[in-house]
Design an enzyme around this catalytic site. Structure first.
Site, short mmCIF file in Angstrom:
data_model
loop_
_atom_site.label_atom_id
_atom_site.label_comp_id
_atom_site.label_asym_id
_atom_site.label_seq_id
_atom_site.Cartn_x
_atom_site.Cartn_y
_atom_site.Cartn_z
N HIS A 14 6.04 2.28 12.01
CA HIS A 14 6.76 3.45 11.49
C HIS A 14 5.79 4.64 11.47
O HIS A 14 4.60 4.46 11.19
CB HIS A 14 7.19 3.10 10.06
CG HIS A 14 8.18 4.04 9.46
ND1 HIS A 14 7.82 5.29 9.01
CD2 HIS A 14 9.50 3.91 9.24
CE1 HIS A 14 8.90 5.89 8.54
NE2 HIS A 14 9.93 5.07 8.66
N LEU A 71 0.85 -1.20 0.00
CA LEU A 71 0.00 0.00 0.00
C LEU A 71 0.88 1.24 0.00
O LEU A 71 1.61 1.49 0.96
CB LEU A 71 -0.89 -0.01 1.25
CG LEU A 71 -1.77 1.21 1.45
CD1 LEU A 71 -2.83 1.31 0.36
CD2 LEU A 71 -2.43 1.17 2.82
C1 SCA Z 1 -1.52 4.56 3.92
C2 SCA Z 1 -1.83 5.70 2.97
C3 SCA Z 1 -2.18 5.12 1.59
C4 SCA Z 1 -3.10 6.43 3.49
O1 SCA Z 1 -3.37 7.56 2.71
P1 SCA Z 1 -3.63 8.97 3.44
O2 SCA Z 1 -2.42 9.28 4.27
O3 SCA Z 1 -4.03 9.97 2.41
O4 SCA Z 1 -4.89 8.59 4.33
P2 SCA Z 1 -5.82 9.48 5.28
O5 SCA Z 1 -7.21 9.32 4.75
O6 SCA Z 1 -5.28 10.87 5.44
O7 SCA Z 1 -5.67 8.78 6.67
C5 SCA Z 1 -6.22 7.51 6.85
C6 SCA Z 1 -6.69 7.41 8.29
O8 SCA Z 1 -5.55 7.45 9.16
C7 SCA Z 1 -5.72 8.48 10.14
N1 SCA Z 1 -4.40 9.04 10.45
C8 SCA Z 1 -3.68 9.88 9.69
N2 SCA Z 1 -2.51 10.16 10.30
C9 SCA Z 1 -2.50 9.46 11.46
C10 SCA Z 1 -1.56 9.32 12.53
N3 SCA Z 1 -0.39 9.96 12.52
N4 SCA Z 1 -1.89 8.52 13.56
C11 SCA Z 1 -3.06 7.83 13.57
N5 SCA Z 1 -4.00 7.94 12.58
C12 SCA Z 1 -3.72 8.74 11.55
C13 SCA Z 1 -6.65 9.47 9.47
O9 SCA Z 1 -7.34 10.25 10.43
C14 SCA Z 1 -7.60 8.56 8.71
O10 SCA Z 1 -8.57 7.99 9.60
P3 SCA Z 1 -10.11 8.43 9.54
O11 SCA Z 1 -10.61 7.94 8.24
O12 SCA Z 1 -10.73 7.71 10.69
O13 SCA Z 1 -10.14 9.91 9.63
C15 SCA Z 1 -0.66 6.70 2.88
O14 SCA Z 1 -0.52 7.36 4.12
C16 SCA Z 1 0.64 6.05 2.50
O15 SCA Z 1 0.88 5.74 1.33
N6 SCA Z 1 1.51 5.87 3.50
C17 SCA Z 1 2.94 5.52 3.33
C18 SCA Z 1 3.17 4.08 2.95
C19 SCA Z 1 3.03 3.12 4.03
O16 SCA Z 1 3.56 3.25 5.12
N7 SCA Z 1 2.29 2.10 3.67
C20 SCA Z 1 1.96 1.02 4.51
C21 SCA Z 1 3.08 -0.02 4.53
S1 SCA Z 1 2.48 -1.46 5.34
C22 SCA Z 1 1.68 -2.29 4.08
O17 SCA Z 1 1.78 -2.00 2.92
C23 SCA Z 1 0.76 -3.39 4.52
C24 SCA Z 1 -0.58 -2.87 4.86
C25 SCA Z 1 -1.54 -2.71 3.69
O18 SCA Z 1 -1.25 -3.13 2.54
O19 SCA Z 1 -2.68 -2.21 3.95
#
Ligand code: SCA
Length: 338
Positions: A230, A126
Site C-alpha cells: 500500500h 506499526l
Molecule cells: C511507518 C511509519 C511509522 C513511519 O513513520 P514516518 O513516515 O514518519 O517515517 P520516515 O522516517 O519519514 O520514513 C521512514 C523511511 O521510509 C522512507 N520513505 C518515506 N516515504 C517513502 C516512499 N514513499 N517510498 C519509499 N521510501 C519512503 C524514508 O526516506 C525513510 O527512510 P530513510 O531513513 O532511509 O530516509 C508511518 O509512515 C506510518 O505510521 N505509516 C502508516 C501505517 C502503516 O502503513 N503501517 C505499516 C502497516 S504494516 C505493519 O504494521 C507490519 C510492519 C511493522 O510492524 O513494522
C-alpha cells in the site's frame, strides 16, 4: 521526552482513536471495543509472564510524549504466530511447462496456500499518527523492537517476519481480493479483513482455494498487486529493508501484500547493538542513537544524540533522559545508531 513503553489499560481511548485512524486493511487494529481491550490485557499478561520458549504472547507498545501524555503511535511483537490457529500465506513459486518434442518451454507463476511461517515471531501494528510523523519518531517506533528482541531473545523465534499491508483503494477494495471474491467468496475485503482481525479465521480454511492458482488466470489488476505494498506502507517496508529484511515470495492471502523476513542475527540494529553502563552527566555533540533499558515490565526506549566513545563500557546520559528511561547510574542500557 518521546518514550516507548508497554501499553496500559488507561491507553484504551488512544488505542481506539488509532484503530479508527489506521483505516481499512490495517488488520491488527480492528475498530472493536472488546477486541482492543483484550489486546491490551493480553499484552499486560505477556509482559508479566515468565517465558522460556515463545508461545501465545503479544507485546504491544505505545510511543508517548511524556510532557503532554499524548499517545503518538503503536507498534507490537507477536512471540510466535500460528501456534493455536493456522497462519496462512500464499507462496509465489514457479512451475515449468516444457516439451522437447514441440520445442515449447514456459515458466508459469503459481500461488500455493501454505502455513510456512508457523512459529515465527511477527512485527506488527506499526502506526504513527500523521501529525507525529517527524524527526526520528517513525524510525524509533519501528526499530526499537530490534533492541527488545535482542535483549529478550528467549521470548522470540530466530525467524522474524512482518506482513506488509497490500494495495487497496480509499474504500478498502483490494484488486486481489476482488478476484478471490468473484470466484470463491461472497464477502467483501473490509469484512474479510475485519473477521481476520477479530480472530474469526475459520472461513479461510473453509472457502480459500486449496489447490495452487496459476497467476496468469487472475485478472490483470489482481496480478499487478501481488507482492506490492500500500502507498502508505512504503516508509514501513523501507525501514525494515534498511535492517536487512527481504521478500522471499510469501504474500498475504487477502490483499497479496508481501511478507518480509530476516533472522534475528542478521537484523542490523539487533546485531550492532551493545550494552553499556549508565553514567549521568552532560552530553556533548554526538550522533543519533536509540537506547532502551533492560527491564521487561518497565521497558522504556527513546532516541537522542549521544557521544559514545569506542574505548569504554559506559554511556553518559543527561539526567532527564535517564529518568525517562527509568535508569540510574550503574544500570545497563542497550543502544545502537538509529
Ligand atoms: C511507518 C511509519 C511509522 C513511519 O513513520 P514516518 O513516515 O514518519 O517515517 P520516515 O522516517 O519519514 O520514513 C521512514 C523511511 O521510509 C522512507 N520513505 C518515506 N516515504 C517513502 C516512499 N514513499 N517510498 C519509499 N521510501 C519512503 C524514508 O526516506 C525513510 O527512510 P530513510 O531513513 O532511509 O530516509 C508511518 O509512515 C506510518 O505510521 N505509516 C502508516 C501505517 C502503516 O502503513 N503501517 C505499516 C502497516 S504494516 C505493519 O504494521 C507490519 C510492519 C511493522 O510492524 O513494522
Amino acid at each position: 521526552m518521546i518514550v516507548i513503553r508497554p501499553i496500559r489499560a488507561d491507553d484504551y481511548a488512544a488505542l481506539y482513536d488509532i484503530a479508527v485512524e489506521s483505516g481499512h486493511g490495517f488488520t491488527s487494529l480492528p475498530v472493536n471495543d472488546e477486541l482492543l481491550m483484550r489486546k491490551i490485557s493480553r499484552s499486560e499478561r505477556s509482559f508479566q509472564k515468565t517465558v522460556t520458549t515463545p508461545g501465545d504472547e503479544g507485546y504491544l507498545f505505545v510511543l508517548e510524549d511524556t510532557e503532554t501524555g499524548l499517545v503518538m503511535g503503536t507498534s507490537a511483537l507477536e512471540a510466535a504466530v500460528g501456534l493455536d490457529d493456522a497462519f496462512y500465506h500464499y507462496h509465489l513459486g514457479k512451475v515449468v511447462h516444457s516439451s522437447r518434442s514441440l520445442n515449447v518451454y514456459k515458466t508459469v507463476d503459481i500461488l500455493t496456500l501454505c502455513n510456512d511461517y508457523t512459529g515465527a515471531s511477527e512485527l506488527c501494528t506499526l502506526f504513527l499518527r500523521e501529525n507525529c510523523r517527524q524527526k526520528n519518531n517513525g524510525k524509533l517506533l519501528s526499530k526499537f523492537r530490534f533492541l527488545f528482541l535482542k535483549e529478550f531473545s528467549e521470548r522470540f523465534s530466530d525467524r522474524i517476519i512482518a506482513e506488509m499491508r497490500g494495495v487497496s483503494d480509499e474504500n478498502g477494495n483490494s484488486p486481489f481480493w476482488q478476484w478471490l471474491q468473484e470466484h470463491f467468496f461472497s464477502v467483501d475485503f473490509p469484512t474479510a479483513d475485519y473477521l481476520t482481525g477479530i480472530g474469526q479465521k475459520v472461513f479461510i480454511a473453509e472457502l480459500m482455494p486449496k489447490y495452487p492458482i496459476y497467476v496468469s488466470l487472475l485478472s490483470k489488476e489482481a496480478q499487478a498487486v501481488i507482492g506490492q505494498v500500500h502507498g502508505k506502507t512504503r516508509p514501513a517496508i523501507s525501514l525494515l529493508q534498511s535492517e536487512g529484511f527481504s521478500h522471499r515470495g510469501y504474500v498475504d492471502i487477502f490483499d497479496a501484500g508481501p511478507t518480509v523476513e530476516a533472522n534475528l542475527e542478521h537484523i542490523r540494529s539487533a546485531r550492532d547493538s551493545e550494552k553499556r553502563q549508565v553514567r549521568i552527566g552532560e552530553v556533548g555533540k554526538g550522533q543519533p542513537y536509540m537506547i532502551c533499558n533492560t527491564k521487561l515490565q518497565s521497558f522504556r526506549a527513546t532516541w537522542l544524540e549521544l557521544a559514545v566513545p569506542e574505548d569504554s563500557d559506559e554511556v553518559v546520559l543527561p539526567a532527564a533522559c535517564a529518568e525517562g528511561l527509568l535508569v540510574q547510574a550503574g544500570d545497563w542500557v542497550r543502544l545502537t545508531r538509529i
